[in-house]
Each structure stands twice: as C-alpha cells, then as structure tokens.
Design an enzyme around this catalytic site. Structure first.
Site, PDB file in Angstrom:
ATOM      1  N   THR A 199       0.844  -1.207   0.000  1.00 48.50           N
ATOM      2  CA  THR A 199       0.000   0.000   0.000  1.00 48.50           C
ATOM      3  C   THR A 199       0.874   1.249   0.000  1.00 48.50           C
ATOM      4  O   THR A 199       1.946   1.285   0.593  1.00 48.50           O
ATOM      5  CB  THR A 199      -0.966   0.034   1.200  1.00 48.50           C
ATOM      6  OG1 THR A 199      -1.886  -1.035   1.073  1.00 48.50           O
ATOM      7  CG2 THR A 199      -1.753   1.325   1.295  1.00 48.50           C
ATOM      8  N   ARG A 227     -13.156  -8.932  -1.899  1.00 49.59           N
ATOM      9  CA  ARG A 227     -12.726  -8.297  -0.646  1.00 49.59           C
ATOM     10  C   ARG A 227     -12.258  -6.848  -0.889  1.00 49.59           C
ATOM     11  O   ARG A 227     -11.481  -6.567  -1.780  1.00 49.59           O
ATOM     12  CB  ARG A 227     -11.584  -9.111  -0.036  1.00 49.59           C
ATOM     13  CG  ARG A 227     -11.070  -8.559   1.304  1.00 49.59           C
ATOM     14  CD  ARG A 227      -9.852  -7.710   1.136  1.00 49.59           C
ATOM     15  NE  ARG A 227      -9.280  -7.299   2.425  1.00 49.59           N
ATOM     16  CZ  ARG A 227      -8.348  -6.367   2.565  1.00 49.59           C
ATOM     17  NH1 ARG A 227      -7.866  -5.764   1.501  1.00 49.59           N
ATOM     18  NH2 ARG A 227      -7.884  -6.052   3.742  1.00 49.59           N
ATOM     19  N   GLY A 229     -10.656  -3.535   1.326  1.00 46.91           N
ATOM     20  CA  GLY A 229     -10.068  -3.214   2.630  1.00 46.91           C
ATOM     21  C   GLY A 229     -10.399  -1.806   3.098  1.00 46.91           C
ATOM     22  O   GLY A 229     -11.388  -1.199   2.669  1.00 46.91           O
ATOM     23  N   ASP A 230      -9.562  -1.286   3.947  1.00 46.32           N
ATOM     24  CA  ASP A 230      -9.779   0.041   4.539  1.00 46.32           C
ATOM     25  C   ASP A 230      -9.432   1.191   3.592  1.00 46.32           C
ATOM     26  O   ASP A 230      -9.966   2.296   3.724  1.00 46.32           O
ATOM     27  CB  ASP A 230      -8.918   0.180   5.805  1.00 46.32           C
ATOM     28  CG  ASP A 230      -7.423   0.000   5.506  1.00 46.32           C
ATOM     29  OD1 ASP A 230      -7.074  -0.928   4.737  1.00 46.32           O
ATOM     30  OD2 ASP A 230      -6.613   0.781   6.027  1.00 46.32           O
ATOM     31  N   THR A 250      -1.705   2.313   6.594  1.00 44.44           N
ATOM     32  CA  THR A 250      -1.299   1.071   5.949  1.00 44.44           C
ATOM     33  C   THR A 250      -1.184  -0.034   6.974  1.00 44.44           C
ATOM     34  O   THR A 250      -0.727   0.193   8.093  1.00 44.44           O
ATOM     35  CB  THR A 250       0.036   1.220   5.194  1.00 44.44           C
ATOM     36  OG1 THR A 250       0.392  -0.082   4.673  1.00 44.44           O
ATOM     37  CG2 THR A 250       1.158   1.714   6.082  1.00 44.44           C
ATOM     38  N   GLY A 251      -1.623  -1.215   6.599  1.00 45.33           N
ATOM     39  CA  GLY A 251      -1.553  -2.342   7.521  1.00 45.33           C
ATOM     40  C   GLY A 251      -2.702  -3.293   7.257  1.00 45.33           C
ATOM     41  O   GLY A 251      -3.353  -3.224   6.207  1.00 45.33           O
ATOM     42  N   GLY A 253      -5.902  -4.306   6.884  1.00 44.38           N
ATOM     43  CA  GLY A 253      -7.065  -3.458   6.694  1.00 44.38           C
ATOM     44  C   GLY A 253      -8.260  -3.746   7.587  1.00 44.38           C
ATOM     45  O   GLY A 253      -8.931  -2.828   8.054  1.00 44.38           O
TER      46      GLY A 253
HETATM   47  N1  ASP Z   1      -4.577  -1.725   4.246  1.00 44.59           N
HETATM   48  C1  ASP Z   1      -4.452  -2.480   3.025  1.00 44.59           C
HETATM   49  C2  ASP Z   1      -5.615  -3.427   2.892  1.00 44.59           C
HETATM   50  O1  ASP Z   1      -5.958  -4.071   3.869  1.00 44.59           O
HETATM   51  C3  ASP Z   1      -3.203  -3.288   2.946  1.00 44.59           C
HETATM   52  C4  ASP Z   1      -1.944  -2.561   3.289  1.00 44.59           C
HETATM   53  O2  ASP Z   1      -1.944  -1.469   3.830  1.00 44.59           O
HETATM   54  O3  ASP Z   1      -0.895  -3.121   2.983  1.00 44.59           O
HETATM   55  O4  ASP Z   1      -6.129  -3.571   1.815  1.00 44.59           O
END
Ligand code: ASP
Length: 330
Positions: A199, A227, A229-230, A250-251, A253
């Site tokens: 991300t 799916r 994510g956030d 980032t992380g 999600g």
């Molecule tokens: N937050 C992102 C998601 O869950 C993934 C990421 O930040 O690496 O889609």
C-alpha cells in the site's frame, strides 16, 4: 497563510527486517520513496495545492514496481489485480474513491476524478471501470501489472491456503484466518522482494495550510470474493480535514476498518483538543490493543508531521522546505 509546506509518504508497513534486506533492494526502495517525495515537493514549492501534490506523489508510488499499488499490485486468488484508492480534500471535505478496479494504470487518478467530476464519493467494480473508460484515463493490460515476485507470492499463498478471513463462521475460524493473514505478511514466507504489507499513501500541507490525503493499494495477496479493505473507505484508511489533520494508513485493513483509524486521529484532535503527534500515537495504541498491525502518516495545517507504526518497519519519507528523510526500519 501558512508558510510551512510539508509532505509525508508511506510505501506500506509490516515485518520489514534489516537482516532480510539486501543493500541493492534497500537502495531501490529508497530511490522509489525519494522520487515520490521530489514529485510532491516540486508541486508544493511552486505554490501548488496539496490535492495535486498527493495525487502526483501517489501516482509516482503506483508506478514503482516494488510497492503494492498500481503496477506492483498483489494478485487476488484468481490471479487478477483488483485495486482500491482514495483521495480527500481537507479544505472542502470532498472525497473520491474507487474500489475493485482493474487495469487502471493509476487508480488514484481515477479516485481524483470521482472527487472532481461526480456527485458521488465511492465507485466500485464494473461501474468504476466504466467511469474510467468514460474519463479516458490511461489503462494498462494485464502484462503491465505482472510482476514475478507477486505471482510467486500468490502461488505460495494459494498453496498454503492463507488469507481466509472470509470463512468466519465461528471464533476459532476467525483466529485461524487472522493467523493465516499474519503469515502471508511475513517476509520469511515470501520471496525477498515482497517483505511488507504494501500500500502507498501521501499526506500534504500546502502553502495555504490546506490538507489532503491519498492512499492506493492492491489489497491482500490471495484475497477472494471481492474483498475490499480500509484503503478506499473514508475515515478508515484515509481522511483529511483542515481543522485537524490529513491521514493515510497502511496495515492489516480489517483492523483499521474496525478501529476507524484515520478518522480516529482527527476525532481525538477535535474532541480532546490534543496535538497531532499525541492523537496519532493514541490511535496506533488503540489499534495495537485490538490486535491490529500497521501504521499511518499524518500532517496538520501547521506542517507538523508524524508517522507512528507498531510493525517491524514501515517504508516512509518526509519532506519540508528544510529537510528530507527516508526511513524503513523501526
Ligand atoms: N490496508 C491495506 C488493505 O488491507 C493493505 C496494506 O496497507 O498493505 O487492503
């Protein structure tokens, strides 16, 4: 008028360990981050808007093959690249986002067009792709998004059956799924080039003190069933409000979604009257308390920057008129 321009970026957080990085790869990551910072700085130095700065900065990160966004996006279970992106204007509170788009070279560009040209905030799937065609944005064929290390990552994830949060019928399965996702993010279970969650994001404060945030992602390797994510959801992975701050997350999600992390930072500033650095730290502490992994970058209208994270590392950079710094590890 604020005279302090500021720009912060990230290229993902995760188990990024110095011991697992080669000097060549590290140099490549650093140059990707530095190029993106320069792109944004040039716009801000000329008096350009924070919206233009974060859009173009994220475009640069999307074009860089090592980050999980645009060109370097991870593969879904079906071997496709489905991307999410979001941009928000802190002055107007207008936002644009796209989810689940395919073959769009720069999803953040499309998100900006949603903000500029439609009365909507979030477009998803087929409709978002139709909008891309109508807006004449640059498309790219599947080969452009194919990177060998990402494909190997998918084959391994498929083989190990990881990323199965969808089968959440009861608690043990949820835990199994979470552990599996954790494993998928572990660099030791992938090739050396794919050592993070991925991300990309940028937050900026322009010369007028206007804030903006932009975030773009390929999501999670082996993700299934559409799916999302956030990242494309306002207030979860991305948020901006001149009165408080601009945030890009980032992380993992699913945890940022439950914690409403990006808005949480702004809300703490607004309701508690606390400064940016403290608010962002409290939000990451809360994320940690519910089991989430990752980090965020944030800036306020005075040009203060903070970049807290609870993972082993986060690809990140900051630039103001007086300093430029790029970091990877804790
Ligand atoms: N937050 C992102 C998601 O869950 C993934 C990421 O930040 O690496 O889609």
């Amino acid at each position: 008028m604020n005279k302090k321009i500021a720009l912060a970026i990230h290229g993902g957080a995760g188990t990024i360990l110095r011991s697992l990085m080669t000097p060549e790869l590290e140099a490549e990551y650093r140059s990707g981050l530095e190029n993106a910072l320069r792109t944004g700085l040039e716009i801000l130095e000329k008096g350009g808007s924070s919206m233009d700065a974060v859009e173009m900065t994220v475009c640069s990160l999307e074009d860089f093959h090592l980050f999980n966004a645009g060109r370097g996006s991870v593969f879904t279970h079906d071997g496709k690249n489905e991307m999410d992106a979001c941009i928000m204007n802190g002055r107007t509170l207008k936002a644009g986002a796209v989810a689940f788009v395919k073959n769009v070279k720069n999803p953040i560009r499309l998100a900006r067009l949603v903000e500029q040209r439609t009365e909507h905030v979030l477009l998803a799937g087929e409709g978002a792709n139709q909008f891309a065609v109508q807006m004449n944005v640059e498309m790219a064929d599947d080969a452009y998004f194919f990177t060998q290390h990402r494909y190997e990552q998918l084959l391994r994830a498929r083989e190990e059956g990881v990323v199965q949060l969808d089968h959440t019928a009861d608690e043990p399965e949820i835990l199994d799924g979470a552990a599996a996702v954790q494993q998928a993010f572990d660099p030791r279970s992938t090739t050396s080039e794919s050592k993070s969650l991925g991300t990309v994001g940028a937050v900026a404060c322009d010369i007028n003190g206007n804030l903006a945030a932009a975030t773009s992602t390929g999501g999670m390797t082996n993700k299934k069933f559409g799916r999302i994510g956030d990242t494309p959801l306002i207030g979860l992975g991305n948020y901006a409000d001149n009165a408080t701050c601009a945030v890009s997350c980032t992380g993992h999600g699913e945890y940022f979604m439950r914690a409403v992390t990006a808005f949480d930072v702004a809300a703490r500033m607004r309701y508690k009257g606390i400064p940016l650095v403290q608010a962002a730290k409290e939000s990451i502490d809360y994320l940690t308390s519910i089991g989430g992994e990752g980090g965020l970058i944030a800036v306020d209208s005075q040009g203060n920057i903070t970049m807290p994270f609870n993972s082993e590392g986060m690809y990140r950079g900051r630039i103001t008129e007086t300093e430029m710094a790029v970091d990877i590890y804790k």
